[in-house]
Design a protein around this motif. Structure first.
Motif, PDB file in Angstrom:
ATOM      1  N   ASP B 279       0.871  -1.116   0.012  1.00 39.08           N
ATOM      2  CA  ASP B 279       0.024   0.022   0.100  1.00 39.08           C
ATOM      3  C   ASP B 279       0.722   1.293   0.002  1.00 39.08           C
ATOM      4  O   ASP B 279       1.878   1.372   0.444  1.00 39.08           O
ATOM      5  CB  ASP B 279      -0.906   0.003   1.203  1.00 39.08           C
ATOM      6  CG  ASP B 279      -1.832   0.769   1.044  1.00 39.08           C
ATOM      7  OD1 ASP B 279      -2.853   0.804   2.137  1.00 39.08           O
ATOM      8  OD2 ASP B 279      -2.210   1.460   0.213  1.00 39.08           O
ATOM      9  N   ASP B 280       0.483   2.280  -0.550  1.00 38.54           N
ATOM     10  CA  ASP B 280       1.335   3.618  -0.909  1.00 38.54           C
ATOM     11  C   ASP B 280       0.979   4.726   0.056  1.00 38.54           C
ATOM     12  O   ASP B 280       1.406   5.926  -0.380  1.00 38.54           O
ATOM     13  CB  ASP B 280       1.547   3.875  -2.124  1.00 38.54           C
ATOM     14  CG  ASP B 280       0.319   4.119  -2.765  1.00 38.54           C
ATOM     15  OD1 ASP B 280       0.314   4.763  -4.011  1.00 38.54           O
ATOM     16  OD2 ASP B 280      -0.707   4.129  -2.299  1.00 38.54           O
ATOM     17  N   ILE B 281      -0.183   4.421   0.971  1.00 33.09           N
ATOM     18  CA  ILE B 281      -0.788   5.672   1.633  1.00 33.09           C
ATOM     19  C   ILE B 281       0.330   6.314   2.520  1.00 33.09           C
ATOM     20  O   ILE B 281       0.284   7.419   3.104  1.00 33.09           O
ATOM     21  CB  ILE B 281      -1.920   5.332   2.382  1.00 33.09           C
ATOM     22  CG1 ILE B 281      -1.765   4.250   3.270  1.00 33.09           C
ATOM     23  CG2 ILE B 281      -2.951   5.107   1.513  1.00 33.09           C
ATOM     24  CD1 ILE B 281      -2.785   3.812   4.197  1.00 33.09           C
ATOM     25  N   CYS B 282       1.419   5.382   2.896  1.00 36.28           N
ATOM     26  CA  CYS B 282       2.579   6.109   3.697  1.00 36.28           C
ATOM     27  C   CYS B 282       3.511   6.678   2.932  1.00 36.28           C
ATOM     28  O   CYS B 282       4.520   7.146   3.569  1.00 36.28           O
ATOM     29  CB  CYS B 282       3.021   4.944   4.592  1.00 36.28           C
ATOM     30  SG  CYS B 282       1.713   4.277   5.719  1.00 36.28           S
ATOM     31  N   CYS B 283       3.666   6.622   1.764  1.00 33.63           N
ATOM     32  CA  CYS B 283       4.635   7.030   0.689  1.00 33.63           C
ATOM     33  C   CYS B 283       4.269   8.187   0.244  1.00 33.63           C
ATOM     34  O   CYS B 283       5.039   9.317   0.026  1.00 33.63           O
ATOM     35  CB  CYS B 283       5.002   5.951  -0.155  1.00 33.63           C
ATOM     36  SG  CYS B 283       5.267   4.448   0.634  1.00 33.63           S
ATOM     37  N   ALA B 284       2.927   8.305  -0.338  1.00 30.67           N
ATOM     38  CA  ALA B 284       2.440   9.441  -1.368  1.00 30.67           C
ATOM     39  C   ALA B 284       1.314   9.930  -0.586  1.00 30.67           C
ATOM     40  O   ALA B 284       0.464   9.055   0.049  1.00 30.67           O
ATOM     41  CB  ALA B 284       2.427   8.845  -2.651  1.00 30.67           C
ATOM     42  N   GLU B 285       0.951  11.385  -0.931  1.00 30.10           N
ATOM     43  CA  GLU B 285      -0.062  11.896  -0.400  1.00 30.10           C
ATOM     44  C   GLU B 285      -1.465  11.437  -1.253  1.00 30.10           C
ATOM     45  O   GLU B 285      -2.443  11.189  -0.750  1.00 30.10           O
ATOM     46  CB  GLU B 285       0.073  13.443  -0.541  1.00 30.10           C
ATOM     47  CG  GLU B 285      -1.153  14.070   0.108  1.00 30.10           C
ATOM     48  CD  GLU B 285      -0.892  15.409   0.867  1.00 30.10           C
ATOM     49  OE1 GLU B 285       0.344  15.777   0.924  1.00 30.10           O
ATOM     50  OE2 GLU B 285      -1.855  15.862   1.158  1.00 30.10           O
ATOM     51  N   ASN B 286      -1.403  11.700  -2.622  1.00 31.12           N
ATOM     52  CA  ASN B 286      -2.493  10.987  -3.148  1.00 31.12           C
ATOM     53  C   ASN B 286      -2.043   9.716  -4.122  1.00 31.12           C
ATOM     54  O   ASN B 286      -1.915   9.860  -5.320  1.00 31.12           O
ATOM     55  CB  ASN B 286      -2.937  12.311  -4.260  1.00 31.12           C
ATOM     56  CG  ASN B 286      -3.456  13.065  -3.446  1.00 31.12           C
ATOM     57  OD1 ASN B 286      -4.661  12.873  -2.379  1.00 31.12           O
ATOM     58  ND2 ASN B 286      -3.512  14.380  -3.714  1.00 31.12           N
ATOM     59  N   GLY B 287      -1.901   8.585  -3.387  1.00 30.91           N
ATOM     60  CA  GLY B 287      -1.668   7.530  -4.422  1.00 30.91           C
ATOM     61  C   GLY B 287      -2.583   7.009  -5.155  1.00 30.91           C
ATOM     62  O   GLY B 287      -3.679   7.301  -5.187  1.00 30.91           O
TER      63      GLY B 287
END
Lengths: 266, 436
Positions: B279-287
Motif C-alpha cells: 500500500d502506498d498511503i504511507c509514501c505518497a499523499e494522493n496515491g
C-alpha cells in the motif's frame, strides 16, 4: 423517537411534512442517535422506509429500535421496511460473483463510475405497489451514512448524483422524505467530504448538526445540537431559522436543554 | 483416576465427577463449572449469526464474558487495565485499531498480549504480518503470570494428558472407548484477563497446544492471483480471502452445520497500511490506491460482524501522509487507541513525564446496540513498561518539590499540560489554556 426532539422540531409522526430532505451531520461526536430517532419516527408514522444502512449491522439498529419502541424485524416482514445491510452485502459482493447487478457492485470494480445499481435498488424498494389499498402513507429513504461511500472508492460527484436522483424520485415524484447522515470532518481537510457535505446542505430543508462541546468531554452534556430550517428553492428574504440546544443521551432517550441549562449545572 | 461405573444417568451430573475423568472419556473441552468467573448463561451478542438451536444457550466460551451494559460478549485484550478503559473488554465482532507509536516499540507488545491472551484462553489465532513470520511472532509472546492455583491445574492437565489412558480398557462403560480422545489440553485458565510478563517468553507447550493460522505476506503473494481487479492491493485481497476461508472452514460464522464452533477466533494484523503490504498511503499523499485500506477495513468489519471473532490491527498512522485517510480509517474502525511514546521527543526529559514511557489516547469507543457507550472519565492516561509489566495509569502531575517557587518551572509544566491528550471523540477546540 425522542419526544423532546419532536417538540423542538415541532413535528409528530401524524403531521410530518412531505417532500423534505433532512441532513444529519456530526462533527467531533457521534450523531447516530439522530438516525435512530428518524428511523423510529417514520416507522411509527406508518411510512414505507428504505434504509440503506452502511455503517452498522441490522441487529444493532434492531436492538436500539426496540428501546425506542419499534421492531425492525416485524417491520421488515410486513414489508414496511426495506433494509440494505451494507456490511453483510459487502461480504457477499466481495467474495462471490453476483449474477444480477448488486446495489454495492462498485466494491468489485476498480473505477466505479456511478451508483446506478444502488439507485435502482432504492427506486425498486420505494415504488408504490398497485395493490389497491394504500397501506403506507409516504415513502422515506434513510441513509446511514454517506461518508462511507466515499471511503469505499466513490467520488463525491458520483455520490451527489446519486442523492440528486434519489431526491428527484423520492421527494419530488413520490412526495416522500429523505434523511441522510454525513460526517463532518472538521479540521481534517477531507476535500471530498467537504464537497459532499456542502452539496447536500444546499439541497436540504432541515439540517441537524450534532457537535461536540468546544471545551472537550463532559459527562453531563454530551454535545450540542444545531437545528437549521432552510428553504432551498425559494429566495430567502428573511434569515433561515436556527436553534441551538445541548443534549445528554441516556439509555432510551435524549434530553435536550438550552445552552448552559443542563440539570447538572443548575 | 479410574472411571468407576459411569452410566448415562450419572454423566448428567458430571459436575460431581472429577473433571479430568470426564474429559478423558468423552473428549470434551475442559470446562470447570463453578470455579470460573464466566457465567453459564450467555445472552449471545447478536453479532454472531444465530445457529438454529432454539432455547437458552447454556454454553459459555472460555475467556469471554458478557458486558454488564448490554449483555454483549466481550473478550479480554490481554491488558486488564485496557479492558477496564474499554468498558469491560473488546466486543466480539469488532475491530480494535492501535495507532502505533513512532518507533514501533510498544504497539507490538499490545499486539502480543492480545495473542497471548488468546492462547491462554484456548481461542484460535490468526496472525497476519508482512514483516515477520507469524511463527516467530508467536515464539515471542509474553508469558502469562498465572497464580498458583491455575498453574497447578495446568501441570496436572499436562500430566494427565501424557498418562497412557488409552491403554486402559474400559470394562463397564466400554462404549465410550470408541469415542475419539481429545487432543487439546484446553484453555489453561478460565479467568477473564491475565497479566503478562514481558521479560519472559511463553512456554513452548502452550504454543504447540494452541490452534493457530499464520498469514505471512511474502509467502502468499507469490502464487498467482485469480481475482477480478478491484482497487484493493493484492496483499489485502489475499488476506481477506484467507480470513474468510478460515472463518468458513472452521465454522466461526455458524454457517457450516457440521462444524459447530464454540470458540472465538482472534485475528491479529500487524503494521497494516505500511508499504510492506503493497500500500502506498504511507509514501505518497494522493496515491493510486488511496481507497484500498478503507475498503479492506469495511469488508473486514463485515466479516467480523457475522462471525465469532475479534480483531486487533496495528497501523503506523503517523506515517500516513493524507490526514483525511486517518479520519476515514478511524470512522471505519470500532475501537481506536493511539500510543504516543516519549522516546526521542522533548517530553522524554520533561519532569512531568518522568515516571512514564508514553501516553495512551483512547480515541474512539463504539456504541454497539446502544445509544451510549462506556466512556471513562479519565482522559489523561499514560503507560509505562516496568521490568515485567505493562501498566496503564492515570497521568498525574508530580509534586512540586522545588525549594523556590520559580516562575519558569511552573510555566513549563503549564505548557506541558496544555498539550495533554484531548478527550475521546470530543476535542477541546480552543488553544487557550483553560484555567480551572
Amino acid at each position: 423517537m425522542f419526544v423532546e426532539l419532536n417538540n423542538l422540531l415541532n413535528t409528530t409522526p401524524d403531521r410530518a411534512e412531505q417532500g423534505k430532505l433532512t441532513l444529519l451531520c456530526d462533527a467531533k461526536t457521534d450523531g447516530s442517535f439522530l438516525v435512530h430517532h428518524f428511523l423510529s419516527f417514520y416507522l411509527k408514522a406508518n411510512c414505507k422506509v428504505c434504509f440503506v444502512a452502511l455503517f452498522q449491522s441490522f441487529s444493532h439498529y434492531n436492538i436500539v429500535g426496540q428501546k425506542l419502541g419499534v421492531n425492525l424485524t416485524v417491520a421488515r416482514e410486513r414489508g414496511q421496511l426495506v433494509f440494505l445491510e451494507g456490511l453483510k452485502s459487502a461480504v457477499d459482493v466481495f467474495f462471490q460473483t453476483q449474477e444480477e447487478p448488486h446495489p454495492l457492485q462498485f466494491l468489485r470494480e476498480a473505477n466505479a463510475e456511478n451508483l446506478k445499481p444502488l439507485f435502482e435498488f432504492v427506486r425498486e424498494a420505494l415504488k408504490p405497489v398497485d395493490s389497491g389499498e394504500a397501506r403506507w402513507t409516504y415513502p422515506v429513504l434513510l441513509v446511514d451514512d454517506l461518508s462511507v461511500l466515499l471511503s469505499l472508492g466513490m467520488g463525491a460527484v458520483a455520490v451527489l448524483d446519486f442523492i440528486h436522483y434519489c431526491r428527484a424520485t423520492v421527494c419530488w415524484e413520490l412526495k416522500g422524505n429523505m434523511v441522510i447522515l454525513v460526517h463532518d470532518s472538521g479540521d481534517v481537510e477531507d476535500e471530498e467530504n467537504d464537497i459532499l457535505l456542502n452539496g447536500v446542505s444546499h439541497q436540504s430543508h432541515l439540517i441537524l448538526r450534532a457537535e461536540g462541546l468546544a471545551t472537550g468531554f463532559c459527562r453531563d452534556v454530551h454535545g450540542q445540537l444545531r437545528i437549521l430550517w432552510r428553504r432551498p428553492l425559494q429566495p430567502t428574504a428573511q434569515r433561515d431559522q436556527s436553534l441551538t440546544y445541548q443534549y445528554k443521551i441516556q439509555d432510551k432517550s435524549v434530553s435536550f436543554f438550552a445552552k448552559g441549562m443542563s440539570p447538572a449545572v443548575l | 483416576r479410574v472411571p468407576i461405573g459411569l452410566t448415562l444417568q450419572a454423566l448428567k451430573w458430571r459436575q460431581w465427577q472429577p473433571a479430568a475423568v470426564v474429559r478423558g472419556l468423552l473428549g470434551l473441552q475442559w470446562r470447570q463449572p463453578g470455579k470460573s468467573n464466566v457465567t453459564s448463561f450467555q445472552r449471545r451478542g447478536p453479532r454472531a449469526s444465530g445457529t438454529n438451536d432454539s432455547g437458552p444457550r447454556l454454553v459459555s466460551i472460555a475467556g469471554t464474558r458478557p458486558s454488564v451494559r448490554n449483555g454483549q460478549l466481550l473478550v479480554s485484550t490481554g491488558l486488564p487495565a485496557l479492558d477496564q478503559l474499554l468498558g469491560g473488554g473488546l466486543a466480539i465482532g469488532t475491530v480494535l485499531l492501535i495507532e502505533e507509536d513512532k518507533y514501533n516499540i510498544y504497539s507490538p507488545l499490545l499486539f502480543k498480549c492480545f495473542l497471548a491472551e488468546g492462547i491462554v484462553s484456548g481461542h484460535t489465532l490468526l496472525v497476519a504480518s508482512a514483516k515477520e513470520d507469524p511463527a516467530n511472532i508467536l515464539q515471542e509472546l509474553p508469558a502469562p503470570l498465572l497464580d498458583d492455583n491455575s498453574k497447578k491445574e495446568f501441570d496436572e492437565d499436562v500430566y494427565n494428558h501424557k498418562t497412557p489412558e488409552s491403554n486402559i480398557k474400559m470394562k463397564i462403560a466400554w462404549r465410550y472407548q470408541l469415542l475419539p480422545k481429545m487432543e487439546q489440553i484446553g484453555p489453561i485458565s478460565s479467568r477473564f484477563g491475565h497479566y503478562y510478563d514481558a521479560s519472559k517468553r511463553i512456554p513452548q507447550e502452550l504454543i504447540e497446544a494452541s490452534n493457530w493460522h499464520g498469514f505471512f505476506l511474502p509467502e502468499k503473494i507469490s502464487s498467482t492471483l485469480k481475482v477480478e481487479p478491484c482497487s484493493l492491493t493484492p496483499g489485502y485481497i489475499k488476506l481477506l480471502q484467507f480470513i474468510q476461508n478460515i472463518i468458513y472452514e472452521e465454522g466461526f460464522d455458524g454457517s457450516n452445520p457440521q462444524k459447530k464452533q464454540r470458540n472465538v477466533l482472534r485475528i491479529g494484523i500487524q503494521n497494516l497500511g505500511s508499504p510492506l503490504w503493497g500500500d502506498d498511503i504511507c509514501c505518497a499523499e494522493n496515491g493510486s490506491n488511496s481507497h484500498s485500506l478503507t475498503k479492506f477495513l469495511y469488508v473486514l468489519r463485515g466479516l467480523l460482524r457475522t462471525s465469532l471473532s475479534a480483531c486487533i490491527i496495528t497501523m503506523p498512522t503517523h506515517l500516513i501522509q493524507n490526514k483525511a485517510i486517518i479520519a476515514r480509517v478511524t470512522n471505519l474502525s470500532d475501537t481506536v487507541i493511539g500510543l504516543e511514546s516519549f522516546i526521542g521527543s522533548e517530553r522524554e526529559t520533561n519532569p512531568l513525564y518522568k515516571d512514564y514511557h508514553g501516553l495512551i489516547h483512547i480515541r474512539q469507543i463504539p456504541r454497539l446496540n446502544n445509544l451510549i457507550c462506556d466512556e471513562s472519565d479519565v482522559k489523561d492516561l499514560a503507560f509505562k513498561l516496568k521490568r515485567k509489566l505493562f501498566t496503564i495509569e492515570r497521568l498525574h502531575l508530580p509534586p512540586d518539590l522545588s525549594d523556590t517557587v520559580s516562575r519558569s518551572s511552573k510555566q513549563d509544566l503549564a505548557e506541558s499540560t496544555k498539550r495533554l491528550g484531548p478527550g475521546c471523540g470530543m476535542m477541546a477546540g480552543g488553544k487557550k489554556h483553560l484555567d480551572f
